[in-house]
Design a protein around this motif. Structure first.
Motif, mmCIF file in Angstrom:
data_model
loop_
_atom_site.group_PDB
_atom_site.id
_atom_site.type_symbol
_atom_site.label_atom_id
_atom_site.label_comp_id
_atom_site.label_asym_id
_atom_site.label_seq_id
_atom_site.Cartn_x
_atom_site.Cartn_y
_atom_site.Cartn_z
ATOM 1 N N GLY A 1 23.461 -32.532 4.435
ATOM 2 C CA GLY A 1 23.558 -32.313 2.988
ATOM 3 C C GLY A 1 22.783 -33.353 2.194
ATOM 4 N N GLY A 2 21.780 -33.949 2.829
ATOM 5 C CA GLY A 2 21.031 -35.041 2.184
ATOM 6 C C GLY A 2 20.045 -34.605 1.117
ATOM 7 N N ALA A 3 19.910 -33.299 0.890
ATOM 8 C CA ALA A 3 19.019 -32.856 -0.194
ATOM 9 C C ALA A 3 19.792 -32.567 -1.481
ATOM 10 C CB ALA A 3 18.227 -31.615 0.230
ATOM 11 N N LEU B 1 19.627 -33.177 7.448
ATOM 12 C CA LEU B 1 19.831 -31.761 7.780
ATOM 13 C C LEU B 1 20.399 -31.085 6.543
ATOM 14 C CD1 LEU B 1 20.205 -29.254 9.634
ATOM 15 C CD2 LEU B 1 22.433 -30.216 10.278
ATOM 16 N N ASP B 2 19.717 -30.087 6.026
ATOM 17 C CA ASP B 2 20.201 -29.435 4.810
ATOM 18 C C ASP B 2 19.779 -27.971 4.817
ATOM 19 O OD1 ASP B 2 21.109 -30.763 1.799
ATOM 20 O OD2 ASP B 2 20.453 -28.656 1.880
ATOM 21 N N LYS B 3 20.705 -27.121 4.387
ATOM 22 C CA LYS B 3 20.442 -25.676 4.338
ATOM 23 C C LYS B 3 19.580 -25.297 3.138
ATOM 24 C CE LYS B 3 23.227 -21.419 4.382
ATOM 25 N NZ LYS B 3 24.617 -20.894 4.350
ATOM 26 N N LEU B 4 19.504 -26.188 2.182
ATOM 27 C CA LEU B 4 18.829 -25.911 0.899
ATOM 28 C C LEU B 4 19.435 -24.673 0.247
ATOM 29 C CD1 LEU B 4 15.088 -26.798 1.699
ATOM 30 C CD2 LEU B 4 16.848 -28.230 0.669
ATOM 31 N N VAL C 1 15.117 -31.626 8.329
ATOM 32 C CA VAL C 1 15.303 -30.381 9.074
ATOM 33 C C VAL C 1 16.070 -29.421 8.179
ATOM 34 C CG1 VAL C 1 16.381 -29.318 11.101
ATOM 35 C CG2 VAL C 1 15.410 -31.625 11.280
ATOM 36 N N GLN C 2 15.498 -28.259 7.948
ATOM 37 C CA GLN C 2 16.248 -27.259 7.177
ATOM 38 C C GLN C 2 17.136 -26.482 8.131
ATOM 39 O OE1 GLN C 2 14.036 -24.528 4.676
ATOM 40 N NE2 GLN C 2 15.947 -23.646 3.873
ATOM 41 N N GLY C 3 18.429 -26.453 7.865
ATOM 42 C CA GLY C 3 19.338 -25.730 8.750
ATOM 43 C C GLY C 3 20.761 -25.824 8.248
ATOM 44 N N ASP C 4 21.633 -25.064 8.912
ATOM 45 C CA ASP C 4 23.021 -24.895 8.486
ATOM 46 C C ASP C 4 23.927 -25.755 9.377
ATOM 47 O OD1 ASP C 4 25.587 -23.881 7.939
ATOM 48 O OD2 ASP C 4 24.791 -21.890 7.544
ATOM 49 N N ILE C 5 24.832 -26.506 8.778
ATOM 50 C CA ILE C 5 25.741 -27.320 9.607
ATOM 51 C C ILE C 5 26.676 -26.439 10.440
ATOM 52 C CG2 ILE C 5 25.676 -29.409 8.169
ATOM 53 C CD1 ILE C 5 28.503 -28.584 7.131
#
Ligand code: NAD
Ligand code: DAU
Length: 356
Positions: A22-24, A47-50, A71-75
């Motif tokens: 969730g760093g974005a 790692l963030d889903k944006l 890295v764009q992605g879902d936790i």
């Protein structure tokens, strides 16, 4: 921004490779910007889903830093978080659905991300025997707190919104993973946070951007509900302090600690700083289940050496001046998805007589 710097002792005490989930978002990106500004900073994977709230522009200042990777992605993606967990020594979990009003309209994503997503990250921490797992939680887990009480970490959770219930669910899993598997978890319970780069749905950035555009500021109910407003850089420093020096298995309150401030006071501060008239204040119906008061006792975090450095008056000055100077950041956001949410949330509250 204040351009806060962290002590070399603090930076040296942090794990060397950190996964920031969730760093974005608002607070996560402040944490990453501040962390990477230090000499000898750990390596960071964001790692963030944006989702609507995530924004790579928030991380632009660190995009070229050699110790940073995105890295764009879902936790909730177990295979992905297990893979990323192999490259780090700890996880700091900011990733969440975070807006109470959205949780009232649509709780589903809150349960998935905040509860299941935290579980997926904990499993990765367990698998890779991480040194630390820090769950970024909230003072909302305590529910409404009667004056003059201040919540202590030992107080029981009394969540009252789908959002706060999802954050309690996440915390309970952290505590269970500590007791059952020995995962060295830490929990921070931060209070209402404000400052630059906050998506303009929360009260401060909403009112500031509305006022800058000469639009109305919707105050819920009588505007008397109070919050303990904490400047974002102070919140990020508190999280770093707990990550460095907190005792595994423990929770830490992070609050400003002064007199809590109500919604009408926030509106008046924004009017004063933007030079707008009080006609912009629109009282609308109250938020369902609106918690009337949060207030924290943060003695435990202060005993680690943490203390907020920014008072509300100065923090609001910095915030308004940032939003005035950075229209290119927020103007594109206040369209499409934002307007759809705004109308859906506020039209029923405004009633037929009042426009919003
Ligand atoms: P935010 O809404 O600005 O950011 C949340 C971030 O999480 C976004 O970048 C979003 O893209 C990302 N995200 C959402 N779902 C995801 C998923 N499934 N997988 C990966 N990434 C996902 O939130 P914020 O205000 O920065 O809050 C950060 C954390 O701090 C949250 O856990 C929140 O509960 C907590 N907190 C916030 C406040 C506050 O006042 N804003 C106060 C106390 C605690
Ligand atoms: O306390 C920490 C929490 O603070 C975080 O965990 C949440 O993620 C974050 O969203 C925030 O929750 P709140 O519900 O307290 O914040 P919000 O900005 O939505 O509301 C703050 C106060 O302002 C609350 O009393 C409701 C009021 N308000 C809010 C909005 C959006 C209004 O009067 N009008 C509004 O339009």
């Amino acid at each position: 921004m204040s351009g806060q710097t962290w002590s070399s002792d603090l930076v040296a005490a942090l794990p060397r490779r950190v996964l920031v989930a969730g760093g974005a978002g608002f607070i996560g990106s402040a944490f990453v910007r501040l962390l990477l500004a230090n000499p000898g900073a750990p390596q960071v994977i964001v790692l963030d889903k944006l989702t609507y709230a995530g924004n790579l522009a928030n991380l632009e200042p660190v995009a070229a830093h050699p110790g940073y990777r995105f890295v764009q992605g879902d936790i909730c993606d177990r295979a992905l978080v297990d893979r990323l967990g192999a490259d780090v020594d700890c996880i700091v979990n900011f990733a969440a659905e975070t807006h109470v009003d959205r949780s009232i309209l649509d709780p589903d994503a809150f349960i998935r991300t905040d509860v299941y997503g935290t579980f997926a990250l904990l499993e990765s921490a367990r698998l890779h025997q991480h040194q630390r797992f820090l769950q970024v939680s909230t003072d909302e887990v305590y529910g409404d707190v009667e004056a003059p009480l201040r919540s202590l970490e030992s107080d029981p959770p009394r969540p009252r919104s789908p959002y706060s219930a999802s954050k309690v669910g996440a915390e309970m899993q952290c505590l269970a993973y500590h007791a059952t598997y020995g995962v060295p978890i830490l929990i921070t319970r931060g209070s209402n946070t404000y400052g630059p780069y906050q998506y303009p749905e929360k009260i401060v950035p909403l009112f500031v951007t509305q006022a800058l555009d000469g639009l109305s500021m919707p105050v819920y109910g009588d505007g008397g509900a109070v919050r303990d407003y904490l400047y974002v850089e102070d919140h990020a420093l508190g999280i770093a302090s707990v990550l460095a020096w907190g005792v595994p298995g423990e929770a830490y309150n992070l609050g400003q600690g002064g007199e809590p401030i109500n919604g009408l006071e926030v509106a008046h501060s924004v009017l004063r700083l933007t030079g707008r008239s009080r006609e912009l204040i629109r009282h609308v119906a109250d938020r369902p289940g609106h918690d009337r008061r949060y207030a924290l006792d943060s003695t435990k975090a202060r005993s680690l050496g943490w203390a907020p450095t920014m008072d509300f008056t100065r923090g609001m000055e910095q915030t308004v001046s940032w939003y005035s100077a950075n229209r290119s950041w927020w103007e594109p956001i206040k369209s499409g998805e934002f307007l759809e949410f705004y109308r859906r949330n506020y039209r029923p509250l405004a009633g037929t007589a009042t426009s919003i």
